[in-house]
Every structure is written in structure tokens, then in C-alpha cells.
Write a protein that holds these residues in place. Structure first.
Motif, PDB file in Angstrom:
ATOM      1  N   MET A   1       0.968  -1.270  -0.159  1.00 49.50           N
ATOM      2  CA  MET A   1       0.112   0.081   0.025  1.00 49.50           C
ATOM      3  C   MET A   1       0.984   1.224   0.016  1.00 49.50           C
ATOM      4  SD  MET A   1      -2.790   1.136   2.669  1.00 49.50           S
ATOM      5  CE  MET A   1      -4.252   1.608   2.105  1.00 49.50           C
ATOM      6  N   THR A   2       0.415   2.250  -0.874  1.00 46.15           N
ATOM      7  CA  THR A   2       1.235   3.400  -0.685  1.00 46.15           C
ATOM      8  C   THR A   2       1.173   4.251   0.332  1.00 46.15           C
ATOM      9  OG1 THR A   2       0.859   3.422  -3.240  1.00 46.15           O
ATOM     10  CG2 THR A   2       1.538   5.439  -2.108  1.00 46.15           C
ATOM     11  N   GLN A   3       2.317   4.496   1.001  1.00 45.28           N
ATOM     12  CA  GLN A   3       2.185   5.429   2.073  1.00 45.28           C
ATOM     13  C   GLN A   3       2.274   7.087   1.879  1.00 45.28           C
ATOM     14  OE1 GLN A   3       5.303   3.886   4.439  1.00 45.28           O
ATOM     15  NE2 GLN A   3       4.282   1.791   4.837  1.00 45.28           N
ATOM     16  N   TYR A   4       3.103   7.404   0.905  1.00 40.42           N
ATOM     17  CA  TYR A   4       3.419   8.719   0.444  1.00 40.42           C
ATOM     18  C   TYR A   4       3.041   9.356  -0.970  1.00 40.42           C
ATOM     19  CZ  TYR A   4       6.229  12.866   0.200  1.00 40.42           C
ATOM     20  OH  TYR A   4       7.010  14.059   0.196  1.00 40.42           O
ATOM     21  N   LEU A   5       1.912   9.821  -1.009  1.00 39.49           N
ATOM     22  CA  LEU A   5       1.615  10.741  -2.373  1.00 39.49           C
ATOM     23  C   LEU A   5       1.437  12.122  -1.999  1.00 39.49           C
ATOM     24  CD1 LEU A   5      -1.167   7.996  -3.686  1.00 39.49           C
ATOM     25  CD2 LEU A   5       1.029   8.225  -4.269  1.00 39.49           C
ATOM     26  N   ALA A  73      -0.539   4.327  -8.202  1.00 38.49           N
ATOM     27  CA  ALA A  73      -0.351   3.382  -7.170  1.00 38.49           C
ATOM     28  C   ALA A  73      -1.409   2.093  -7.042  1.00 38.49           C
ATOM     29  CB  ALA A  73      -0.709   4.268  -5.879  1.00 38.49           C
ATOM     30  N   GLN A  74      -2.438   2.240  -7.758  1.00 34.84           N
ATOM     31  CA  GLN A  74      -3.434   1.045  -7.925  1.00 34.84           C
ATOM     32  C   GLN A  74      -2.760   0.072  -8.845  1.00 34.84           C
ATOM     33  OE1 GLN A  74      -7.072   2.984  -9.028  1.00 34.84           O
ATOM     34  NE2 GLN A  74      -7.595   3.631  -7.011  1.00 34.84           N
ATOM     35  N   ARG A  75      -2.192   0.493  -9.970  1.00 33.46           N
ATOM     36  CA  ARG A  75      -1.494  -0.191 -10.775  1.00 33.46           C
ATOM     37  C   ARG A  75      -0.268  -0.983 -10.479  1.00 33.46           C
ATOM     38  NH1 ARG A  75      -2.899   1.506 -16.592  1.00 33.46           N
ATOM     39  NH2 ARG A  75      -4.606   2.420 -16.507  1.00 33.46           N
ATOM     40  N   TRP A  76       0.578  -0.157  -9.959  1.00 34.88           N
ATOM     41  CA  TRP A  76       1.932  -0.720  -9.298  1.00 34.88           C
ATOM     42  C   TRP A  76       2.056  -0.759  -8.003  1.00 34.88           C
ATOM     43  CZ3 TRP A  76       1.213   2.631 -13.552  1.00 34.88           C
ATOM     44  CH2 TRP A  76       1.378   1.940 -14.863  1.00 34.88           C
ATOM     45  N   SER A  77       3.079  -1.448  -7.321  1.00 29.71           N
ATOM     46  CA  SER A  77       3.460  -1.714  -6.026  1.00 29.71           C
ATOM     47  C   SER A  77       4.279  -0.596  -5.623  1.00 29.71           C
ATOM     48  CB  SER A  77       3.813  -3.096  -5.478  1.00 29.71           C
ATOM     49  OG  SER A  77       4.148  -3.190  -4.193  1.00 29.71           O
ATOM     50  N   LEU A  78       3.607   0.653  -5.227  1.00 26.77           N
ATOM     51  CA  LEU A  78       4.519   1.928  -5.018  1.00 26.77           C
ATOM     52  C   LEU A  78       4.651   2.205  -3.311  1.00 26.77           C
ATOM     53  CD1 LEU A  78       3.383   4.512  -7.643  1.00 26.77           C
ATOM     54  CD2 LEU A  78       5.503   2.996  -7.656  1.00 26.77           C
ATOM     55  N   GLN A  79       5.681   2.422  -2.890  1.00 22.26           N
ATOM     56  CA  GLN A  79       5.677   3.084  -1.639  1.00 22.26           C
ATOM     57  C   GLN A  79       5.596   4.553  -1.533  1.00 22.26           C
ATOM     58  OE1 GLN A  79       7.825   0.157  -2.499  1.00 22.26           O
ATOM     59  NE2 GLN A  79       6.927  -0.947  -0.832  1.00 22.26           N
ATOM     60  N   GLY A  80       5.680   5.175  -2.823  1.00 21.76           N
ATOM     61  CA  GLY A  80       5.560   6.767  -2.684  1.00 21.76           C
ATOM     62  C   GLY A  80       5.627   7.145  -4.130  1.00 21.76           C
ATOM     63  N   ALA A  81       4.925   8.391  -4.190  1.00 23.61           N
ATOM     64  CA  ALA A  81       5.242   9.225  -5.528  1.00 23.61           C
ATOM     65  C   ALA A  81       4.910  10.542  -5.281  1.00 23.61           C
ATOM     66  CB  ALA A  81       4.013   8.911  -6.402  1.00 23.61           C
ATOM     67  N   ARG A  82       5.638  11.497  -5.952  1.00 22.54           N
ATOM     68  CA  ARG A  82       5.904  12.974  -5.714  1.00 22.54           C
ATOM     69  C   ARG A  82       5.985  13.609  -7.151  1.00 22.54           C
ATOM     70  NH1 ARG A  82       5.012  17.571  -3.575  1.00 22.54           N
ATOM     71  NH2 ARG A  82       6.948  18.863  -2.697  1.00 22.54           N
ATOM     72  N   VAL A  83       4.931  14.625  -7.170  1.00 22.45           N
ATOM     73  CA  VAL A  83       4.967  15.593  -8.511  1.00 22.45           C
ATOM     74  C   VAL A  83       5.115  17.051  -8.029  1.00 22.45           C
ATOM     75  CG1 VAL A  83       3.647  16.241 -10.414  1.00 22.45           C
ATOM     76  CG2 VAL A  83       3.598  13.755  -9.905  1.00 22.45           C
ATOM     77  N   ILE A  84       6.036  17.563  -8.724  1.00 22.15           N
ATOM     78  CA  ILE A  84       6.115  19.083  -8.321  1.00 22.15           C
ATOM     79  C   ILE A  84       5.955  19.593  -9.874  1.00 22.15           C
ATOM     80  CG2 ILE A  84       7.365  21.181  -7.880  1.00 22.15           C
ATOM     81  CD1 ILE A  84       8.927  19.140  -5.482  1.00 22.15           C
TER      82      ILE A  84
END
Length: 153
Positions: A1-5, A73-84
């Protein structure tokens, strides 16, 4: 489960190193972080580009960017993602966008990063104006951008 978006839309430049460290610190299970940094080019459509100006709809843009991260995050097993994503007037060589994706393994991080960028180019509510020696012109997503995003559907 993603913890950090996390998403930010801002005038200020960003520091890739600082953002990388922040994402890495969010989860000790991260084994891979993929970073994409987009910059302003000095040439587009065979014309010199003097500046690029981006406008957005505050509130709606951030929700749209977060939705793109949630889809990744629903498609891949991510711990986190960030967009600026920057807004305002920028010049050739300036950083425009940062996409960071983090996972336990590189495959998910690479694929998620490509997905996020493909969707940013076609789905994010930004209005882009290029300034050329001939004057300003509005820029829309290209057919190649739409084809890239369509492959994820």
C-alpha cells in the motif's frame, strides 16, 4: 500500500536531491526511486523558444495530479510518489516538472513514472504558452502524447 503521495504546484524551482531524500525517508522498504525532470527547451516546432508560461486552475490542478498518482499506485506496487509542477514564466534550461516514483523494486518505479508523465502531458489541467521571437502561442498536447497515454488504457 502506498504510504506517501504528494503533489505541489508552485512558482518556485525545486531541488531534486532534497525531494529524493524526503521520499526515501518516508519508507524504509524503498529499494528504487525513479526520477524524471522536465526542462524548458529552447526550440519547439522548428521555432526558437524564448520562454514558456504555464497557467493552472488552483485546487483543481492539485486534485487532478493527485488522482494521477492514485491511479499509478493502484496499478503498481509503490511506496511513494511525488509530483512537483511549476507554473508561471520559465526560460530555456529551467526545470518545469519533477516526477518521483518509489517502490521495492525498479520495475514498478520505472513503469509508474512513465505512466505519470504520460498522463500529466494529456490529463493535467495546465495551459501552456510559448514565447517565440514571432510572439506568444498556446501549445496543446501532441498526437504522440495522446498515443503514449492511450497505451495505458
Amino acid at each position: 500500500m502506498t504510504q506517501y503521495l504528494s503533489v505541489s504546484v508552485q512558482h518556485e524551482d525545486f531541488d531534486l536531491g532534497r525531494e529524493h531524500k524526503t521520499l526515501l525517508a518516508s519508507d524504509r522498504g524503498i529499494g528504487a526511486i525513479v526520477a524524471f525532470v522536465g526542462t524548458v527547451r529552447d526550440l519547439n516546432l522548428a521555432d526558437d523558444v524564448v520562454a514558456l508560461e504555464l497557467e493552472h486552475y488552483p485546487g483543481m490542478t492539485e486534485k487532478s495530479l493527485l488522482k494521477i498518482l492514485e491511479q499509478a499506485a493502484q496499478r503498481w506496487s509503490l511506496q511513494g510518489a511525488r509530483v512537483i509542477h511549476r507554473i508561471g514564466k520559465m526560460y530555456p534550461g529551467d526545470q518545469i516538472v519533477l516526477v518521483l516514483t518509489a517502490s521495492a523494486h525498479r520495475g514498478d518505479a520505472f513503469e509508474a513514472n512513465r505512466f505519470v508523465m504520460d498522463y500529466l502531458k494529456t490529463e493535467a489541467p495546465f495551459w501552456k504558452k510559448e514565447w517565440t521571437p514571432q510572439g506568444p502561442r498556446w501549445i496543446e498536447a501532441r498526437d504522440s502524447d495522446h498515443r503514449a497515454a492511450a497505451k495505458w488504457k
